[in-house]
Design an enzyme around this catalytic site. Structure first.
Site, mmCIF file in Angstrom:
data_model
loop_
_atom_site.group_PDB
_atom_site.id
_atom_site.type_symbol
_atom_site.label_atom_id
_atom_site.label_comp_id
_atom_site.label_asym_id
_atom_site.label_seq_id
_atom_site.Cartn_x
_atom_site.Cartn_y
_atom_site.Cartn_z
ATOM 1 N N ASP A 1 -4.841 18.004 52.378
ATOM 2 C CA ASP A 1 -6.141 18.594 52.050
ATOM 3 C C ASP A 1 -5.885 20.037 51.623
ATOM 4 O O ASP A 1 -4.822 20.345 51.116
ATOM 5 C CB ASP A 1 -7.094 18.488 53.248
ATOM 6 C CG ASP A 1 -8.561 18.395 52.818
ATOM 7 O OD1 ASP A 1 -8.970 19.173 51.945
ATOM 8 O OD2 ASP A 1 -9.300 17.544 53.357
ATOM 9 N N HIS B 1 -4.689 20.242 48.320
ATOM 10 C CA HIS B 1 -5.867 20.381 47.475
ATOM 11 C C HIS B 1 -6.112 21.832 47.067
ATOM 12 O O HIS B 1 -7.231 22.195 46.717
ATOM 13 C CB HIS B 1 -7.092 19.802 48.183
ATOM 14 C CG HIS B 1 -7.013 18.320 48.390
ATOM 15 N ND1 HIS B 1 -8.079 17.570 48.861
ATOM 16 C CD2 HIS B 1 -6.003 17.439 48.182
ATOM 17 C CE1 HIS B 1 -7.707 16.298 48.939
ATOM 18 N NE2 HIS B 1 -6.448 16.204 48.528
#
Length: 524
Positions: free
Chosen positions: A332, A355
């Protein structure tokens, strides 16, 4: 004649008085030990003076003793009596537990001395609790987790607020989380927690291993996922709605739906994390909540790129934060900056997989969010979904202002520059007019390659983004598995200070004509 007789009588009387006084003093002195000691001491000092004057000991600031008028006998050589030893006082509280190594250091507390086995099988949670309880009472103490041991530790809180300041948690060994569900009960939000402390440092060359693969496999379908996936369309035109789960392994089992953060700091001042590695966390790896004065440097986060919701570093309600010199690889956001954060400086960080570095998501469930004075610079991003991003929900309030993204090198990044004010990490979200206000956002020297879209600025219809500045943007396409798109802007206002590659003509220059003024309850 009578006058001379009177003087003579007075002189004779004085001589008689002195003789009488001297005889009395001699008699008295012969009975006392103190006189003999003082005479011997004076004689000794008189002897030493000839050998090395300058080494005089005027006890308790007294005057210099006078040497006797007669010669001191040559033998025996007198010595000053030894000073009496002070009586040992019995302490009112028991002494600290045995320290690390030889036991000579009362401020070092080795978990092995408190019963930890370090064999990777025995539950060492109680030993860690005992070591912390002892160290908590000593200012600037050190809890030692020694190298070459593997400690199985369940959920634990190293907490204040009555601990002494400036405690060091020296992590050189490995700490592993339980792989079965029993220690987690119905679900716990954090595994290792430090709370309400003043001056806490976690440092060393050790490893915190969350053994999260069992949690990832059992992640429920309703778990949040990154909404930017909606922008990524594979060349086969099939939208990937959910990321693939990691391959099931021997640690998998029915784990609670609430997944813990590996290492969390709460309500603490002057927090430092350095040197350690945090890997395979069930969810977020390192979290700071309600902290002030945070320094993170030269540490590593390591988890697979497809591990769900495994943020590297998560900041919330924290101020005066410095993150630098670290390698962050996760599933993430490498760094996630949430509401209540200000004065955050991130530099010289390697991010990927992951991310990217994100502000948000903010404003979920109509909440107010306030973020300000954020600097992210000198970053290398490799194979990440996003580069630098701001994401907010419809219906929120508050503001994000004073943000600088500078000198970001991206390589094979899908979406290098993102503002998304329509973020939704679940199946459906309704349209709402309220929004978190964004202003004073600068992107400069963002360079490298992208695989989907170079710029995506999707701002609120009712509260457009203002003061968006783009400078020295050089992003080149690299087609791999996805459709490529041109830069996209919506309700985004600001300026281009240099030509960009590709041209970002969609940014509206200046300010919106009908920019809505925030209500009082929206202002941070």
């Amino acid at each position: 004649m009578s006058h001379l007789s009177f003087k003579s009588l007075t002189f004779l009387f004085l001589i008689a008085f002195l003789v009488w006084s001297s005889s009395i003093e001699t008699c008295i002195a012969r009975r006392g030990k103190h006189w003999r000691r003082s005479r011997l001491t004076a004689a000794s000092l008189s002897k030493k003076k000839g050998k090395g004057h300058g080494n005089h000991n005027y006890h308790k600031g007294g005057s210099k003793p006078k040497a006797p008028s007669h010669k001191t006998p040559p033998s025996p050589k007198p010595k000053a009596p030894p000073s009496p030893k002070p009586k040992e006082e019995v302490p009112s509280t028991p002494p600290p537990q045995k320290g690390y190594g030889s036991g000579q250091h009362s401020d070092i507390f080795d978990v092995v001395d408190f019963g930890a086995k370090g064999d990777g099988k025995t539950d060492d949670t109680k030993a860690f609790q005992s070591a912390w309880a002892a160290a908590c009472k000593v200012e600037a103490s050190t809890v030692v987790v020694p190298a070459e041991f593997v400690f199985l530790v369940g959920p634990i809180s190293f907490s204040g607020p009555y601990c002494q300041a400036n405690i060091v948690f020296q992590l050189d060994g490995t700490i592993i989380a339980p792989a079965d569900s029993q220690p987690w009960g119905q679900g716990i939000l954090q595994w290792l927690e430090f709370s309400k402390l003043r001056g806490i440092t976690v440092q060393g060359k050790g490893i915190i291993d969350g053994r999260g693969s069992g949690w990832w496999q059992d992640a429920p379908y309703e778990d949040p996922y990154d909404d930017e996936r909606k922008l990524i369309i594979p060349l086969n035109s099939i939208v990937q709605e959910m990321p693939p789960m990691p391959v099931r392994n021997e640690l998998s089992g029915k784990m609670p739906s609430i997944k813990p953060t590996a290492l969390r700091f709460y309500g603490s001042f002057n927090v430092t994390v350095t040197g350690i590695t945090i890997q395979n966390s069930p969810q977020c790896h390192l979290k700071f909540d309600n902290c002030m004065g945070v320094v993170v440097h030269d540490m590593t986060v390591s988890s697979p790129g497809d591990s769900p919701n495994t943020d590297g570093i998560h900041l919330q309600n924290s101020k005066d934060v410095l993150i630098h010199g670290s390698n962050l690889a996760c599933g993430d956001d490498c760094v996630s900056i949430q509401t209540g954060c200000s004065n955050v400086y991130i530099h010289n960080v390697n991010c990927g997989p992951g991310h990217g570095i994100s502000i948000g998501s903010l404003g979920k469930d109509n909440t107010k969010a306030c973020v300000s004075n954020i600097t992210v610079r000198d970053i290398i991003m490799q194979n990440t979904m996003n580069g630098v991003r701001i994401k907010t929900w419809q219906g929120g309030s508050g503001s994000v202002q004073g943000v600088l993204f500078s000198n970001i090198q991206v390589s094979e990044v899908q979406l290098p520059i993102v503002i998304d004010q329509y973020y939704c990490d679940k199946r459906a979200c309704k349209n709402e007019t309220a929004a978190v206000a964004l202003s004073g956002i600068t992107y400069e020297k963002i360079r490298g390659t992208y695989t989907v879209k170079p710029v995506h600025l999707a701002c609120s219809d009712s509260l457009p983004c203002i003061g968006v500045t783009l400078s020295a943007i050089e992003l080149k396409p690299l087609q791999e598995r996805y459709h490529l798109y041109d830069p996209f802007c919506w309700q985004s206002f600001g300026e281009l200070t240099t030509p960009t590659v590709p041209p970002i003509s969609c940014l509206q220059i200046g300010k919106p004509s009908n920019n809505r003024v925030q209500a009082d309850h929206d202002v941070c």
